[in-house]
Motif scaffolding. Structure first.
Motif, PDB file in Angstrom:
ATOM      1  N   ASP A   5       0.850  -1.189   0.000  1.00 15.92           N
ATOM      2  CA  ASP A   5       0.000   0.000   0.000  1.00 15.92           C
ATOM      3  C   ASP A   5       0.886   1.241   0.000  1.00 15.92           C
ATOM      4  OD1 ASP A   5      -1.859   1.989   0.341  1.00 15.92           O
ATOM      5  OD2 ASP A   5      -2.715   1.159   2.172  1.00 15.92           O
ATOM      6  N   ASN A   6       0.850   2.011  -1.079  1.00 12.80           N
ATOM      7  CA  ASN A   6       1.696   3.198  -1.169  1.00 12.80           C
ATOM      8  C   ASN A   6       0.917   4.490  -0.945  1.00 12.80           C
ATOM      9  OD1 ASN A   6       0.265   3.304  -3.536  1.00 12.80           O
ATOM     10  ND2 ASN A   6       2.025   3.559  -4.868  1.00 12.80           N
ATOM     11  N   THR A   7      -0.253   4.391  -0.353  1.00 12.69           N
ATOM     12  CA  THR A   7      -1.069   5.573  -0.078  1.00 12.69           C
ATOM     13  C   THR A   7      -0.429   6.417   1.013  1.00 12.69           C
ATOM     14  OG1 THR A   7      -3.112   4.460  -0.694  1.00 12.69           O
ATOM     15  CG2 THR A   7      -3.326   6.369   0.732  1.00 12.69           C
ATOM     16  N   VAL A   8      -0.418   7.718   0.793  1.00 18.67           N
ATOM     17  CA  VAL A   8       0.040   8.689   1.783  1.00 18.67           C
ATOM     18  C   VAL A   8      -1.166   9.533   2.158  1.00 18.67           C
ATOM     19  CG1 VAL A   8       1.531  10.680   2.172  1.00 18.67           C
ATOM     20  CG2 VAL A   8       2.369   8.753   0.828  1.00 18.67           C
ATOM     21  N   ALA A   9      -1.407   9.690   3.445  1.00 19.51           N
ATOM     22  CA  ALA A   9      -2.543  10.491   3.902  1.00 19.51           C
ATOM     23  C   ALA A   9      -2.053  11.795   4.515  1.00 19.51           C
ATOM     24  CB  ALA A   9      -3.377   9.715   4.913  1.00 19.51           C
ATOM     25  N   VAL A  10      -2.716  12.881   4.160  1.00 16.18           N
ATOM     26  CA  VAL A  10      -2.453  14.204   4.710  1.00 16.18           C
ATOM     27  C   VAL A  10      -3.772  14.714   5.261  1.00 16.18           C
ATOM     28  CG1 VAL A  10      -1.838  16.586   4.113  1.00 16.18           C
ATOM     29  CG2 VAL A  10      -0.599  14.688   3.066  1.00 16.18           C
ATOM     30  N   ARG A  11      -3.736  15.331   6.440  1.00 16.22           N
ATOM     31  CA  ARG A  11      -4.953  15.900   7.029  1.00 16.22           C
ATOM     32  C   ARG A  11      -4.819  17.415   7.059  1.00 16.22           C
ATOM     33  NH1 ARG A  11      -8.714  13.501  10.028  1.00 16.22           N
ATOM     34  NH2 ARG A  11      -7.311  11.832  10.646  1.00 16.22           N
ATOM     35  N   TYR A  12      -5.857  18.097   6.552  1.00 20.25           N
ATOM     36  CA  TYR A  12      -5.950  19.554   6.617  1.00 20.25           C
ATOM     37  C   TYR A  12      -7.187  19.933   7.404  1.00 20.25           C
ATOM     38  CZ  TYR A  12      -2.503  21.134   3.095  1.00 20.25           C
ATOM     39  OH  TYR A  12      -1.368  21.460   2.405  1.00 20.25           O
ATOM     40  N   LEU A  13      -7.045  20.903   8.288  1.00 21.24           N
ATOM     41  CA  LEU A  13      -8.204  21.499   8.924  1.00 21.24           C
ATOM     42  C   LEU A  13      -8.688  22.613   8.009  1.00 21.24           C
ATOM     43  CD1 LEU A  13      -7.151  21.644  12.657  1.00 21.24           C
ATOM     44  CD2 LEU A  13      -8.548  19.961  11.492  1.00 21.24           C
ATOM     45  N   VAL A  14      -9.985  22.698   7.826  1.00 20.16           N
ATOM     46  CA  VAL A  14     -10.570  23.673   6.910  1.00 20.16           C
ATOM     47  C   VAL A  14     -11.740  24.370   7.591  1.00 20.16           C
ATOM     48  CG1 VAL A  14      -9.845  22.375   4.858  1.00 20.16           C
ATOM     49  CG2 VAL A  14     -12.104  21.960   5.830  1.00 20.16           C
ATOM     50  N   ASP A  15     -12.009  25.597   7.152  1.00 21.58           N
ATOM     51  CA  ASP A  15     -13.134  26.348   7.703  1.00 21.58           C
ATOM     52  C   ASP A  15     -14.470  25.799   7.227  1.00 21.58           C
ATOM     53  OD1 ASP A  15     -11.552  28.277   9.121  1.00 21.58           O
ATOM     54  OD2 ASP A  15     -11.086  29.191   7.189  1.00 21.58           O
ATOM     55  N   PRO A  71      -5.937  23.157  17.027  1.00 23.38           N
ATOM     56  CA  PRO A  71      -5.557  23.104  15.625  1.00 23.38           C
ATOM     57  C   PRO A  71      -6.441  24.045  14.807  1.00 23.38           C
ATOM     58  CG  PRO A  71      -5.752  20.896  16.523  1.00 23.38           C
ATOM     59  CD  PRO A  71      -6.320  21.844  17.546  1.00 23.38           C
ATOM     60  N   GLU A  72      -5.847  24.671  13.787  1.00 22.13           N
ATOM     61  CA  GLU A  72      -6.601  25.596  12.945  1.00 22.13           C
ATOM     62  C   GLU A  72      -6.091  25.535  11.513  1.00 22.13           C
ATOM     63  OE1 GLU A  72      -4.204  29.723  13.665  1.00 22.13           O
ATOM     64  OE2 GLU A  72      -5.700  29.184  15.147  1.00 22.13           O
ATOM     65  N   PRO A  73      -6.902  25.987  10.548  1.00 18.62           N
ATOM     66  CA  PRO A  73      -6.501  25.973   9.145  1.00 18.62           C
ATOM     67  C   PRO A  73      -5.354  26.941   8.855  1.00 18.62           C
ATOM     68  CG  PRO A  73      -8.880  26.257   9.364  1.00 18.62           C
ATOM     69  CD  PRO A  73      -8.279  26.422  10.729  1.00 18.62           C
ATOM     70  N   GLY A  74      -4.736  26.746   7.697  1.00 18.99           N
ATOM     71  CA  GLY A  74      -3.688  27.656   7.229  1.00 18.99           C
ATOM     72  C   GLY A  74      -2.307  27.159   7.590  1.00 18.99           C
TER      73      GLY A  74
END
Length: 129
Positions: A5-15, A71-74
């Motif tokens: 499994d070569n999936t990479v996960a990234v998490r972003y907080l968004v408004d 945690p906050e966006p940006g």
């Protein structure tokens, strides 16, 4: 995760989860895996899985830190999408109303620019030299 499994996960907080889903699908070619708006969505583009969360929800991604900060966006962290013609891609995205944090910067390895999603999270568009 298995070794195949070569999936990479990234998490972003968004408004706004719905606005983020629209941005990534319409402008950057992501597909929706799961949409639990208004709190969460999972998107995919190739081996990249992008998780977008609204801040302040019940999930662990938005829980307060021990010092009370939340945690906050940006910010400045970002993932990179490689493109064949950076100038044309920037022109296309600007015409669609996408905001950029800077202008194209060229270096030894190629050229890049930082696009902002609706919450100010960055996506680096990169054209190798």
């Amino acid at each position: 995760m298995s070794s195949t499994d070569n999936t990479v996960a990234v998490r972003y907080l968004v408004d706004d989860v719905a606005a983020a889903v629209s941005f990534y699908v319409e402008h950057l070619g992501f597909e929706v895996e799961m949409d639990r708006s208004p709190g969460f969505a999972a998107l995919r583009r190739g081996a990249l899985r992008l998780l977008v969360n609204a801040p302040g929800g019940p999930g662990g991604a938005s829980q307060a830190m021990p010092d009370g900060s939340r945690p906050e966006p940006g910010g400045w962290n970002r993932f990179q999408i490689e493109v064949a013609d950076l100038g044309a891609e920037v022109e296309r995205l600007r015409a669609a109303g996408v905001a950029f944090r800077n202008e194209i910067v060229a270096g030894r390895g190629g050229a890049q620019i930082l696009a902002e999603d609706p919450s100010g999270n960055l996506v680096e568009l990169f054209e190798p030299a």
